[in-house]
Design a protein around this motif. Structure first.
Motif, PDB file in Angstrom:
ATOM      1  N   VAL A 218       6.824  18.806 -17.317  1.00 37.02           N
ATOM      2  CA  VAL A 218       7.438  20.081 -16.933  1.00 37.02           C
ATOM      3  C   VAL A 218       8.694  20.250 -17.766  1.00 37.02           C
ATOM      4  N   ALA A 253       9.868  27.573 -10.235  1.00 37.69           N
ATOM      5  CA  ALA A 253       8.648  26.867  -9.829  1.00 37.69           C
ATOM      6  C   ALA A 253       7.745  26.723 -11.044  1.00 37.69           C
ATOM      7  N   PRO A 255       4.333  24.410 -12.627  1.00 39.22           N
ATOM      8  CA  PRO A 255       3.303  23.379 -12.462  1.00 39.22           C
ATOM      9  C   PRO A 255       3.383  22.337 -13.570  1.00 39.22           C
ATOM     10  N   THR A 264      -3.276  22.695 -16.601  1.00 38.79           N
ATOM     11  CA  THR A 264      -2.373  22.757 -15.458  1.00 38.79           C
ATOM     12  C   THR A 264      -2.890  21.866 -14.339  1.00 38.79           C
ATOM     13  N   THR A 269       3.427  20.294  -8.470  1.00 37.74           N
ATOM     14  CA  THR A 269       4.311  21.387  -8.898  1.00 37.74           C
ATOM     15  C   THR A 269       5.762  20.945  -8.757  1.00 37.74           C
ATOM     16  N   ARG A 271       9.686  22.253  -8.386  1.00 32.36           N
ATOM     17  CA  ARG A 271      10.561  23.370  -8.024  1.00 32.36           C
ATOM     18  C   ARG A 271      11.984  22.933  -8.345  1.00 32.36           C
ATOM     19  N   TRP A 293      -0.425  22.630  -1.979  1.00 26.99           N
ATOM     20  CA  TRP A 293      -1.241  23.841  -1.963  1.00 26.99           C
ATOM     21  C   TRP A 293      -2.236  23.838  -0.817  1.00 26.99           C
ATOM     22  N   GLU A 447      -1.010  29.596  -1.958  1.00 32.28           N
ATOM     23  CA  GLU A 447      -1.001  29.892  -3.392  1.00 32.28           C
ATOM     24  C   GLU A 447      -0.866  31.381  -3.684  1.00 32.28           C
ATOM     25  N   ASP A 450       3.090  32.034  -2.512  1.00 35.06           N
ATOM     26  CA  ASP A 450       4.072  30.996  -2.842  1.00 35.06           C
ATOM     27  C   ASP A 450       5.012  30.708  -1.666  1.00 35.06           C
TER      28      ASP A 450
END
Length: 743
Positions: A218, A253, A255, A264, A269, A271, A293, A447, A450
């Motif tokens: 990331v 945010a 992924p 991906t 994920t 944040r 998720w 999803e 969010d």
């Protein structure tokens, strides 16, 4: 520095007034107030405050006073390309897990038995080849789940005591099952075989197969630059928390992507809650890693190690651990100079705001207690090091375990200790528990939005075992969450810090408390929480009220929680106050003709704070329940001695199901041997009156809360019960969960 500040209703009319700060030398303190939540009357209930102090010397104490006035609104200009450049690099392992099943039982019907004297040899061949042999004896012979469980446990013990390579685990109610994996997830694949000459069955299945580790990354720099451009141009952004003269914060945010393929990741994920001070020279990033998720197929645990890098240099290394499905964790990283500030609130005002109950500030938490808490936390961290951020800190991971626990109460023990003492050791335990709660697999982020699940727009969603309709994970964790034994983990931590991590966390818990019930039980989009254990209803209602009070007025989930809170309070008023559901004496039923007074106290305590905050219908519902909760202590003259008021379970109806309507009837049914005795002669006070965590303590906290909500007779009942339980006072100083006093 950044902190949260609750306000009394009416003190700050933020729509027409600004907020300014001065220190004890009357010097202006640059500040800004954001993320404002309002009382029902429109005045500010809570705000996140950013302030800038200059010239503070080591050890110096400085007072900041807040006033209404004209506040500066000119935001800082941020650098278009900050030196932040934070990146994350995760090395993800896909480990083989093989599940062995001993026997072929069918429910409670035993299968083909293992016989005394038979030998079973299990061989695991992979990084190393090792064998483990068990001889069936009289305690392991048979084909039912109890003896098959003992066989699985015996092999678990053999593997874990003899092998340096392999690990055996027993997961939840796995009974005859044994989970096998390598201790090091990078050690590769293995095969399991058995040498056994009997007729019983042994089967195995790979729950997951080994794959070579892969690197996933990331990088948030480009997204941060985009947000800075919008902020500097005074354009709005859905991911900006605030932008002002002291600080700006952006919720990024992103992924994880495969470093080789660009793919991906389905679940992982990052944040990055990025808060910038000094025009970007100093940046605080709360790195939150989620595996949350809701609708993605095959949710699973993820094993990885992770490096946090700033401009390519590693600033934090997270050793290898397993991240549970539907769980999250956080780590704060600073670039530039990290300020070292310890902030203490004016706790009298904090409590007077009615953000929380009125805890007894006259108590003094003993030094030995605080020292012991620090020692316990250090020991827990050492023992749980292998769990990484998924450790349970000071929490019991098996929520349904019997007996009292320090987290159970209006607020957990460590939180109440901090409110009373503002000691850093209590704070450390409180924050450790708040962070540990994020590891519990109850976090479901939609999803499509969010945000946590909205049970109004998704009225059929449920994770209840009898009606689950979301993708399930077969992967294990140490946790067994429920609502009936749930604590308030993050409410006060958010009120103190203003951190978005805890705001999200509160929403996850409150929504899970709704959709963990069958959709029909909660009447679908009404999102009612009453059809469960009485105590579960109390704690679920508490979590909904907390989330509603915490959320800023402009948050996209604010209307949802307002509606859910209103729906539930309207239900309580309609069914109890108006329709007279159940006992005419004001008790809530556990079963037909049976009520738990101590769990009624939980509901009364939660409802009292809602009533104090003038939530619609809360006062009427609280007054109704107070007939029973307060009346138990004030009806000696009517045949019910207060010494018996903190009961466990009472019958409150006769054999035909007709509810009792008088205190003497209730007393005679449950304390027949005491009937006719003068109340003054009963010296064995019920409910463990010498303890801070017994039914007598629950009652004392409830009465203090009820007095704060101005329930009839509550203040007199509290004074009476306090006099009758003098040994409790010293214990409440150590464990002040229930140390609530009248306002």
């Amino acid at each position: 520095m950044t902190f949260g500040q609750p306000f009394k209703a009416g003190d700050w009319k933020h729509n027409t007034q600004g907020l300014v700060a001065r220190d004890n030398m009357n010097a202006v303190v640059p500040m800004q107030a954001d993320e404002i939540s309002s009382h029902r009357d429109g005045s500010a209930r809570f705000a996140v405050i950013n302030a800038k102090l200059t010239g503070v010397q080591p050890g110096e104490k400085r007072i900041i006073n807040l006033f209404t006035g004209s506040a500066s609104a000119t935001p800082q200009l941020l650098p278009s390309n900050p030196s932040w450049n934070l990146s994350l690099e995760a090395k993800i392992f896909n480990q083989q897990v093989t599940v062995v099943n001993f026997g072929d039982r069918n429910g409670h019907t035993p299968g083909t038995p293992f016989l005394v004297g038979e030998k079973i040899t299990m061989t695991i061949a992979g990084p190393t080849t090792e064998s483990f042999q068990l001889t069936i004896n009289s305690t392991t012979a048979g084909g039912a789940f109890d003896t098959l469980t003992k066989i699985a446990e015996a092999f678990q013990q053999l593997v874990n005591s003899q092998s340096q390579t392999y690990l055996g685990e027993k997961i939840g109610g796995g009974y005859e099952k044994l989970w096998l994996r390598t201790k090091n997830p990078s050690q590769g694949a293995f095969q399991v075989s058995f040498s056994y000459g009997g007729q019983a069955k042994i089967t195995q299945l790979n729950q997951s197969n080994y794959q070579a580790p892969q690197t996933w990354t990331v990088n948030g720099q480009d997204l941060l630059k985009q947000q800075i451009t919008l902020a500097n141009a005074s354009q709005s952004s859905a991911v900006r928390r605030f932008h002002g003269p002291v600080a700006s914060e952006f919720k990024l945010a992103i992924p994880f992507k495969n470093a080789s393929t660009g793919e991906t990741h389905n679940f992982l994920t990052a944040r990055l809650d990025t808060r910038m001070f000094e025009a970007g020279q100093t940046t605080r990033t709360n790195v939150v890693i989620e595996n949350n998720w809701t609708y993605k197929a095959n949710p699973r645990n993820i094993t990885y190690e992770m490096a946090f890098k700033v401009n390519g240099s590693t600033v934090h290394q997270q050793p290898i651990f397993t991240h549970y499905h539907h769980a999250r964790w956080q780590k704060v990283v600073w670039t530039g100079v990290e300020p070292k500030v310890q902030l203490r609130h004016n706790m009298r005002y904090f409590l007077d705001s009615r953000a929380v109950w009125n805890y007894d500030l006259s108590l003094r938490v003993p030094e030995a207690t605080l020292a012991a808490e620090a020692s316990s936390l250090a020991q827990a961290r050492a023992e749980q090091a292998a769990y990484g951020p998924m450790g349970n800190a000071l929490l019991n991971p098996s929520f349904g375990s019997t007996g009292g626990r320090p987290e159970i109460g209006p607020l957990p023990k460590w939180t109440a200790q901090y409110l009373i003492s503002q000691d850093e050791r209590a704070r450390a335990s409180m924050m450790a528990v708040a962070d540990a709660s994020a590891a519990i697999p109850i976090h479901f982020r939609d999803e499509n939005t969010d945000s946590p699940i909205n049970t109004i727009t998704s009225p059929n969603v449920s994770t209840h075992m009898n009606s689950i309709n979301l993708p399930e994970s077969a992967d294990p964790s140490i946790w067994g969450p429920d609502t009936a034994h749930q604590a308030s983990y993050v409410y006060v931590p958010y009120l103190l810090t203003g951190d978005n991590f805890y705001l999200d966390e509160a929403m996850f818990w409150a929504t899970w408390n709704v959709f963990s019930m069958p959709a029909s039980y909660r009447e679908f989009d009404k999102s009612l929480i009453n059809r469960q254990q009485v105590r579960g209803s109390a704690w679920a209602l508490r979590s909904i009220g907390e989330a509603y009070r915490m959320l800023p007025d402009n948050h996209n989930m604010k209307a949802y929680f307002r509606t859910v809170l209103d729906n539930n309070l309207a239900w309580y008023k309609q069914n109890y106050v108006t329709n007279r559901l159940g006992s005419p004496m004001g008790a809530i039923q556990h079963a037909v003709g049976e009520t738990p007074p101590w769990q009624n106290d939980f509901v009364g305590t939660v409802m009292a704070l809602l009533a104090e905050n003038t939530e619609p219908n809360a006062k009427e519902a609280h007054d109704w329940f107070s007939q029973f909760n307060v009346g138990r202590f004030m009806n000696d003259a009517n045949g019910f001695c207060a010494a018996r008021a903190p009961g466990y379970y009472w019958f409150n109806a006769d054999a035909q199901g007709t509810y009792y309507t008088t205190w003497s009837q209730l007393y005679a049914r449950n304390y027949a041997s005491d009937v006719g005795k003068p109340c003054s002669s009963i010296t064995d006070i019920g409910g463990y009156p010498h303890m801070a965590g017994g039914y007598a303590a629950y009652a004392r906290g409830m009465l203090g809360a009820a007095a704060g909500a101005q329930a009839s007779g509550a203040a007199a009942a509290y004074a009476k019960w306090k006099t009758m339980t003098p040994l409790m006072d010293a214990e409440l100083a150590k464990e002040p969960n229930w140390a609530i006093v009248p306002r």
